[in-house]
Design an enzyme around this catalytic site. Structure first.
Site, mmCIF file in Angstrom:
data_model
loop_
_atom_site.group_PDB
_atom_site.id
_atom_site.type_symbol
_atom_site.label_atom_id
_atom_site.label_comp_id
_atom_site.label_asym_id
_atom_site.label_seq_id
_atom_site.Cartn_x
_atom_site.Cartn_y
_atom_site.Cartn_z
ATOM 1 C CD GLN A 142 -4.869 -5.115 5.721
ATOM 2 O OE1 GLN A 142 -4.088 -5.116 6.899
ATOM 3 N NE2 GLN A 142 -4.629 -5.074 4.572
ATOM 4 N NE ARG A 166 -1.001 -8.064 9.639
ATOM 5 C CZ ARG A 166 -1.055 -7.305 8.579
ATOM 6 N NH1 ARG A 166 0.094 -6.570 8.420
ATOM 7 N NH2 ARG A 166 -2.036 -7.373 7.658
ATOM 8 C CG ASP A 187 -1.126 4.319 3.283
ATOM 9 O OD1 ASP A 187 -1.552 3.592 2.553
ATOM 10 O OD2 ASP A 187 0.050 4.344 3.830
ATOM 11 C CD GLU A 188 -3.147 1.423 6.014
ATOM 12 O OE1 GLU A 188 -4.123 0.753 6.021
ATOM 13 O OE2 GLU A 188 -1.992 0.855 6.476
ATOM 14 C CE LYS A 194 -2.907 -1.311 3.489
ATOM 15 N NZ LYS A 194 -2.942 -2.767 3.358
ATOM 16 C CB THR A 195 3.365 2.392 2.466
ATOM 17 O OG1 THR A 195 2.556 1.944 3.316
ATOM 18 C CG2 THR A 195 4.196 3.818 2.546
#
Length: 658
Positions: free
Chosen positions: A232, A590, A201-202, A11-12
């Site tokens: 998420q 994770r 982001d997010e 994502k980042t």
């Protein structure tokens, strides 16, 4: 544009590469780009990556920030348009609790056994979702009728007390910025002209107010680029609204949507398990993560007697994996739903001599001695900060008792003075008790002296702060109240760390100021482990699933796989089952090489041992992807051998998703 980026898909990286492309192609100057995210750590890492791509100078002109930091920048310049002073301070959660207790006392509600935290939670949720006082009261009614009875009045008085103290809580930073833009469109227009490209982001973690801020800011040019994963979205309890990402095309009918479904982190087995679980949610965008990293081992599932046996079994299994797979302690994370679950694992790891670190506990800036020093600075910067004043007026002890403070509060109420001005008025009128007079004069003198020093920049900031600590005799007070020399040393080091932080801030800031340092301190939570270890790569990480979001580990243990724990019973009762499932999905993803699940047949809840039921999420896992080993009877389960995963040459340590 909406980029749906599944877990472990980078994502980042999408944001940072897009920033680099915009600058390199000449589409935008660095100062025309705004990228926002949610945590200071994530923003810091994003800034570092942007600097690597476009160079330090260009990166310094690009604004990469959290939502709250961005709003502070706006409000420092323009909050006077809303009737506030520009030297406002930011109240921490404990400051807000202090203020709320005073509000309850003033209401005459002190005879009721209220938890200020429940009021704060309801008020925060109301502010983040844009609710009115009436709606906040209705929300509180669902928890407890007596809270609802007081909610509207408490909300109103709490906001008035903040306003009188020229202080903002964290939710105000967002809501007042939105109000500023609505009431003063010129302010918004100037920011729109500057930030022609807005990236988030997010995005799944945005609340209603953050959503409205983004819509307003991108309203002219419509260059809004968001990256997120609805699967998420795990922060509904603090106002995050998954509908923001689910309804993106409804808000922007001509938007382009791209799905990133290749995972670069986990094995095929882990992803297959995660995909099966999350598919049970109805409020989601269909996606199916895949991996090119190979199948990997099936998930292991241990059924044990109770939480003590759960911890012992986890440590034994960890030792097996270390021996046979060549892993080190830092390759492991033990994830739980609640911080309360960490203690048995700490004890078991300590007994086994395995280094560990607990994350997500007390933050550095929440330590008592750190808050004391920062409160002195807050009252120096903003004489009306009531919570800060009350924290330090008797720290160290000066004989200024409750009677004096009640008298001072009455002067504040009737004459509109700050607490410091009220104490000065009492001295001037001869209304101060003899026993308190010397302490009052001394306290006010110290504040006036250091207010002048900071205002006139009479020395380096760190040096002035060191002088303040000495002037109030704070280290002597710590020595007097510490139970052991070791405790004193830890507390002294915390004070020293604040002094060093002030010096570092001054060295790095373009225009250093006391308010600027306080903003940095308020907006940055400590990222140090609470206890047990200092270096993550050398220690097993113990943390909540919420804290683990964005991290990855070769070996992940998910503990407490029972109804009432995961999913949490309160969340299920309040209609949050899908968010709990997303939380389990986050925990599964994770893991890089292997995931182990632990389920206890008995668990102690509020001091009583209770028989548990298996988490419904276990039944949502494909049976052919799980190996179950029974150590305590649970109907309907068959045991299977459990050998550790095989060794692999590359042994990556935990790192943030890149």
């Amino acid at each position: 544009m909406l980029t749906l980026a599944g877990a472990g898909s980078g994502k980042t990286r999408v944001i940072t590469r897009r920033v680099a492309y915009l600058v390199a192609s000449g589409l935008a100057a660095p100062e025309n780009i705004l990228a926002v995210t949610f945590t200071n750590k994530a923003a810091g890492e994003m800034r570092e990556r942007v600097a690597e791509l476009i160079g330090r100078d260009a990166a310094a002109r690009t604004l990469v920030s959290t939502f709250h930091s961005f709003c502070v920048r706006v409000l420092r310049r323009e909050i006077t348009a809303l009737g506030y002073r520009s030297n406002f301070t930011i109240s921490s959660e404990s400051d807000a609790r202090t203020l709320l207790r005073r509000v309850l006392d003033d209401l005459g509600a002190q005879h009721e056994r209220f938890d200020p935290g429940l009021f704060l939670s309801a008020i925060s949720l109301a502010k983040n979702t844009g609710k009115s006082l009436d709606q906040a009261a209705d929300g509180a009614a669902g928890k407890d009728e007596k809270y609802a009875q007081y909610m509207q009045e408490v909300f109103s008085r709490y906001d008035s007390a903040l306003r009188a103290a020229n202080s903002l809580d964290f939710d105000d930073l967002l809501s007042l910025t939105l109000r500023l833009w609505k009431e003063h469109p010129d302010s918004l227009a100037a920011l729109r002209r500057r930030f022609r490209y807005v990236m988030v982001d997010e995005y799944q973690d945005t609340n209603k107010v953050q959503y409205e801020l983004l819509i307003a800011l991108a309203g002219g040019h419509r260059n809004l680029f968001v990256v997120g994963d609805d699967d998420q979205s795990i922060y509904g309890w603090r106002g995050a609204d998954v509908r923001n990402i689910l309804g993106f095309e409804k808000d922007f009918p001509d938007a382009r949507v791209i799905t990133m479904d290749q995972n670069y982190r986990s094995t095929e087995t882990i992803l297959a398990a995660a995909n099966h679980v999350i598919a049970h949610n109805t409020a989601r965008r269909p996606k199916n993560l895949w991996s090119a990293l190979g199948k990997g081992r099936k998930l292991d599932h241990f059924v044990v007697a109770d939480e003590e046996e759960e911890a012992r079994a986890a440590v034994e299994w960890l030792a097996n994996i270390r021996e046979k797979a060549g892993a080190k302690p830092g390759d492991f994370a033990i994830l739980y739903r609640s911080n309360l679950q960490s203690r048995p694992f700490e004890i078991a790891l300590r007994r086994a001599g395995v280094p560990y670190a607990v994350y997500g506990g007390q933050e550095f800036f929440e330590r008592a001695e750190v808050k004391d020093i920062l409160s002195y600075l807050k009252i120096i910067a903003n004489p009306r900060d009531e919570a800060a004043f009350l924290r330090v007026v008797n720290m160290p002890r000066r004989g200024i008792g409750d009677a004096v403070l009640h008298h001072a509060h009455e002067i504040c109420r009737t004459e509109g003075k700050s607490l410091g001005m009220a104490l000065a008025a009492m001295l001037e009128r001869g209304a101060a008790p003899k026993a308190a007079e010397l302490g009052m004069r001394r306290f006010l003198s110290i504040l006036a002296h250091f207010r002048k020093r900071f205002r006139e920049r009479d020395g380096a900031m760190g040096a002035i702060l060191r002088d303040l600590v000495a002037e109030i005799g704070y280290l002597e007070e710590l020595q007097r109240t510490s139970r052991t020399p070791e405790q004193y040393e830890v507390r002294r080091e915390s004070v020293e760390a604040v002094v060093n932080a002030a010096a570092l801030y001054e060295a790095d800031a373009e225009h250093p100021s006391l308010s600027g340092f306080l903003d940095t301190s308020s907006l940055n939570g400590g990222d140090k482990p609470e206890r047990g270890g200092e270096k993550r790569q050398d220690a097993v990480s113990l943390m909540t699933i919420h804290s683990a979001k964005g991290l990855e580990f070769p070996f992940v243990f998910i503990v407490g796989m029972e109804e009432g724990t995961l999913p949490h019973d309160r969340s299920v009762k309040e209609g949050g089952l899908e968010e709990e499932r997303r939380l389990f999905y986050v925990a599964l993803t994770r893991g890089q090489r292997h995931v182990t699940l632990f389920e206890a047949v008995m668990r102690t809840v509020r001091g009583k041992e209770k028989t548990t039921k298996p988490s419904r999420f276990l039944a949502e896992l494909p049976p052919d992807l799980v190996i179950t080993q029974i150590r305590a009877a649970r109907a309907g389960l068959e045991a299977a051998p459990a050998d550790p995963p095989p060794p692999r040459k590359r042994k990556p340590g935990p790192r943030r998703q890149r």
